[in-house]
Every structure is written in C-alpha cells, then in structure tokens.
Design an enzyme around this catalytic site. Structure first.
Site, PDB file in Angstrom:
ATOM      1  N   THR A 162       0.857  -1.177   0.000  1.00  0.00           N
ATOM      2  CA  THR A 162       0.000   0.000   0.000  1.00  0.00           C
ATOM      3  C   THR A 162       0.897   1.232   0.000  1.00  0.00           C
ATOM      4  O   THR A 162       2.050   1.152   0.405  1.00  0.00           O
ATOM      5  CB  THR A 162      -0.883   0.013   1.281  1.00  0.00           C
ATOM      6  OG1 THR A 162      -1.680  -1.159   1.314  1.00  0.00           O
ATOM      7  CG2 THR A 162      -1.794   1.219   1.343  1.00  0.00           C
TER       8      THR A 162
ATOM      9  N   GLY B 182      -1.556  -3.910   4.896  1.00  0.00           N
ATOM     10  CA  GLY B 182      -2.659  -4.860   4.845  1.00  0.00           C
ATOM     11  C   GLY B 182      -3.281  -5.104   6.205  1.00  0.00           C
ATOM     12  O   GLY B 182      -3.671  -4.176   6.915  1.00  0.00           O
TER      13      GLY B 182
END
Length: 528
Positions: free
Chosen positions: A350, A433
């Site tokens: 991310t 995550g």
C-alpha cells in the site's frame, strides 16, 4: 531527543507546508505542487499518481483509495470512500457452482472495479485548486522518461516474479528482458503514460469509458471474469461519515465499514483501561497487551465488518465503553488467551500519504492495489495493473463480507486523523494490509502514552500477531521476546518489516509542522 551517535534520523520540521510519503519522488512532487500554488489535496493526488508509477508493486490507477480530510484544519473531518465494487454478475453461488471455496488471490475473479481515478477526480473538483491534468503531469513524465527503482521497491518486486511471469502483459512490462529490475536500474511504463494522458485530458470518463475501459474489461472477460463496461461506467465513490473514539484526550478518526478502521478504535478503547505509560515501551508487558487487544479487535472485524449498504454493522455497539470493558476483562496481563479462533491475517502493499498545507488543510490519503502487483492481471494496451481486492470477499452464506453484485469488500487500507478541541493535530497512516490496525495503535500509543517524537514513534520495533504466531521484528529486545514466550505466545522473527508509515504533526501554538516517514520504506518527509 534521539541519540545522535546512533543510526536514525530526526523528524522534519517546517512552517508553511509538509508532505510525507513512502517514496522520495512522490514527496518531492507533492512539495513542488504545494510551492506552485496547489493545496494539500492537489499535492496528495499528485503524490499518489507518481507512486502509481514508481511503486507499481504497491499501488496504481487500477486500485482503490480512502481519504480523510480536514479543511483548514478545523471543524468536521470529511471522509471519502473510493473503493470499488464487485461486478453486477458476481453472485456467490456462481463461484460455489464452479468449485470455489474461497475467492482466489490472483486472476480475474480477484478483481473489483477500481475506484481510485473516480476518487481522485472528484476530490480535486471538490477540494483542489488545480485539475487532474496538473496532478498527473509528474507521473506521466516518470512513466514515459523513466524512473530509478528504489531499494525497497526492488525488494518487493523480486518477491512477485512468479505472479508477473504468469501474465504475458505483466511480464512484458515488469520483467524487462525476463528479469526483475534491480535497485538503481531505470524502468519505464510507456503504455501507462499514454493511459494517464487520456485521463489527464478527459478526466474520470477517460478511465471508465472508451478505449481504456474497453481494454481492461476485454482482458478480464477473456480470462473468465464477470466484469462489464457497465460496471466500470457506474463506478462512483461516496462521502461518508467517519467513525471515531476518544483516547487520552485526543479524538481518533477512521473510515467506517466497509473499512477495517473500526478495528483500531476497538483496540484503543480496550487499551485505554491500562496504564501503558507505566510500562517499558519495548517491553513484553506492553507488547502483550497490544497483541491481546488486537486479537479481540480482529475477532470483531472478522465477525461484523462488511459493506454497510448490504449488511448491518453494529458500529455504536462495537465502539461502546461497555463493549470495551467486556473485551478488556478477557485479557490476562500474565497469560496469552487460548480461547480465540486463529487469525488469518496477511500483510500487503500500500502507499500512504500525509499532507498539510499553509492553510492547514490536512489530508490523510491511502491508495493500493492490495497484494503486490494486485491480481497480476494487466491491461494489454493500457498497462493498468488491476487490484485483487475481491480476494477479501467470503463465500459463506452467513458472513457479512460475502460477495454480492455491486458490493464493496472489507477493506484493509486505513487513513487516520487525530484531532483535539476541534482542530486537526495529525493526519497519519501505517501501511501493511492486515497489520494496519496494529500499526495505527502502536504509533499512537508510542506518541501519546510514551511521549515519542513522530520519527521515534515510526522507528520503534513492532510485533504482529497472525496465524497464531507473534512475528517480532529484529529490533524487538531479546528480553521482550522471552517475556512474551513466558506468557504463552509462540514467537518467530519476522522475515520482512511490518508495514510502513507517514505522518504530519501540527503544532498550532508554535505555528510549526513536524513530518516523519518510516525507515521500512524508501520515502521521506519534506517541508518548507
């Protein structure tokens, strides 16, 4: 104050504006946008677009985003849900009839319709000073002229070689000459540059309609996917009301479900009943309480969180003090719980971006394709890497996160915002995550309970509980590991660092900004 004879770095301090990202080129692009007259939202979208090129394993325009925004740093915190949905034809029974007992982690059935471009365009129209064309210009330049592969990017890229090799179009772009690029090598994404130009000219329609959408949908359907052009054309993000809790005098804001942000708030509510400041910050007692609060919070996540347009999520009950008291009573400070089900938590890739401008507009912005290189499916003509967020769905009939037509999956990416007395104090985020609720709580308690400065709080060693094992980073002291084992935890040394993070801290009295960026990534904070 840190010991200047030891490795590390100081937080970055400035007065006018500050940006912090996990990649130096993205931070620089954000600062250049701010200095050229753009505001915090312009800078955040610009940085996200750059990272969609230079961190292709972590994010992309084929992914999703969530944003928390405090205009002028005062008043209501706004939240925007830019996560995509399952195709209209995605009935759970369809997968069950074809022998699936879970959604795959790669391939077409892992793909939900990307929400990021719709979100970027909408947020710039509503809150930016410049348009999507200005925001995408640096990303187009890097995609076309090339960018240097950074060290952490190369580390992650190498782990995805098999996934990339399985898709001819992914392999052509991301395995040049059949190999993973090394740190220091130059890489280009010429097709993605062309796609970004189309979006730059046509805005949202350039992605969700016409030749770009046709390329993505055609590829997905050729692989057996259920996606349609109508699914892409119908994509639309939403302004939603944040969820929050109070912790030691600070208000902590998170995205509501379908986002997992609620998990961090439950953990904070549980931990608020313990005197953490009396404990050793990197000691077994502190880590044990954090782990146990996390196990309880994740149990609630997995039992209740889903898309609120499809299922009821008892948010008020989950955030109530009585619920926190009930959970806290299950924790034995001297012994690990044995009655909880196994936690199947996975890390993922991310990018998180924190920006505050001279008007104190505060943006907490997160963008992702979920797993490294998402689904591994790449548009043949567009170069778009499609996310694998659909792999989060379940197929069990009674599960709140069961896949359904047009439904959003439970989402792990969490922007955070801290306010106090009606003013923004800190846009922050920790990537990784399933790790993210742990990361948010660890960062916040490092600062609030243990008085660490922003960079110290990000640098501090971390643990993560998953698959019934506590994975400790190498920086966790040996006596803390021994103490956790004595409490009944199974321990292993983490093979990879836990997450990464950024933040910008606003000092209203001094008129200053303090930024920090996680050493577990390649990025930095910069201000002026």
């Amino acid at each position: 104050m840190r010991d200047f004879q030891l490795p590390g770095r100081s937080p970055v301090r400035a007065t006018e504006a500050m940006a912090a990202t996990s990649h130096p080129l993205a931070t620089l692009a954000a600062v250049e946008m701010l200095r050229s007259g753009g505001n915090a939202m312009d800078a955040a979208v610009c940085a996200a677009a750059v990272q969609a090129v230079v961190e292709p394993q972590s994010t992309g325009i084929g992914g999703d985003c969530f944003v928390l925004y405090c205009p002028n740093g005062q008043g209501e915190v706004l939240a925007f849900n830019g996560s995509g949905r399952a195709p209209a034809a995605a009935e759970a029974q369809w997968y069950l009839d074809r022998g699936h007992d879970e959604l795959p982690e790669s391939g077409p059935h892992a793909v939900t319709v990307p929400g990021a471009i719709d979100a970027w365009c909408r947020l710039l129209e509503d809150h930016g000073k410049k348009g999507i064309d200005a925001a995408l210009a640096p990303a187009i330049r890097y995609a076309e002229q090339g960018y240097v592969v950074q060290d952490r990017v190369a580390f992650d890229w190498a782990e995805s070689a098999a996934l990339l090799a399985a898709d001819e179009h992914a392999a052509r772009i991301f395995l040049p000459d059949g190999k993973v690029p090394l740190a220091g090598e130059l890489h280009r994404q010429l097709q993605l540059a062309d796609t970004l130009r189309i979006v730059s000219r046509r805005g949202r329609a350039g992605f969700y309609e016409g030749e770009v959408a046709d390329d993505m949908v055609s590829r997905l359907r050729a692989l057996g996917g259920l996606h349609s052009l109508e699914d892409f054309a119908a994509t639309k993000g939403d302004y939603v009301r944040p969820v929050g809790t109070s912790y030691r005098g600070y208000d902590i804001h998170q995205m509501p479900p379908n986002n997992q942000g609620l998990t961090a708030l439950i953990m904070l509510n549980v931990l608020s009943g313990f005197s953490l400041d009396s404990l050793e910050p990197n000691g077994a007692e502190r880590f044990h309480l954090e782990i146990e609060a996390g196990r309880l919070g994740y149990q609630d996540r997995d039992n209740f969180i889903g898309d609120q347009n499809h299922v009821h999520v008892p948010v008020e009950q989950l955030l109530s003090r009585s619920h926190a008291d009930q959970l806290r009573a299950e924790i034995d400070p001297a012994r690990a719980m044995t009655h909880l089900p196994r936690l199947e938590l996975q890390p993922s890739d991310t990018v998180y971006i924190s920006v505050v401008d001279r008007d104190r507009n505060a943006v907490s912005f997160i963008n992702s394709t979920f797993g490294s290189f998402g689904s591994g499916v790449v548009g043949p003509r567009t170069g778009v890497v499609l996310q694998n967020r659909g792999s989060s769905f379940r197929l069990a009939a009674d599960h709140p996160n069961r896949i359904a037509p047009g439904k959003r999956p439970m989402h792990t990416i969490m922007p955070g915002m801290v306010t106090a007395k009606g003013r923004a104090i800190m846009p922050f985020g920790v990537m990784g995550g399933g790790y993210q609720p742990f990361g948010h709580v660890h960062l916040l308690t490092n600062m609030i309970d243990f008085g660490m400065d922003p960079q110290e709080a990000l640098d501090a060693p971390r643990v993560f509980y998953r698959q019934n094992t506590v994975e400790a980073e190498r920086g966790v002291p040996a006596d803390a590991i021994a103490g956790l084992r004595e409490r009944g935890h199974q321990l292993s040394i983490a093979t990879e660092p836990h997450g990464g993070g950024q933040l910008v801290l606003i000092d209203w009295d001094k008129g200053t900004l303090t930024g920090a960026s996680d050493p577990r990534k390649d990025g930095c904070a910069l201000g002026y």
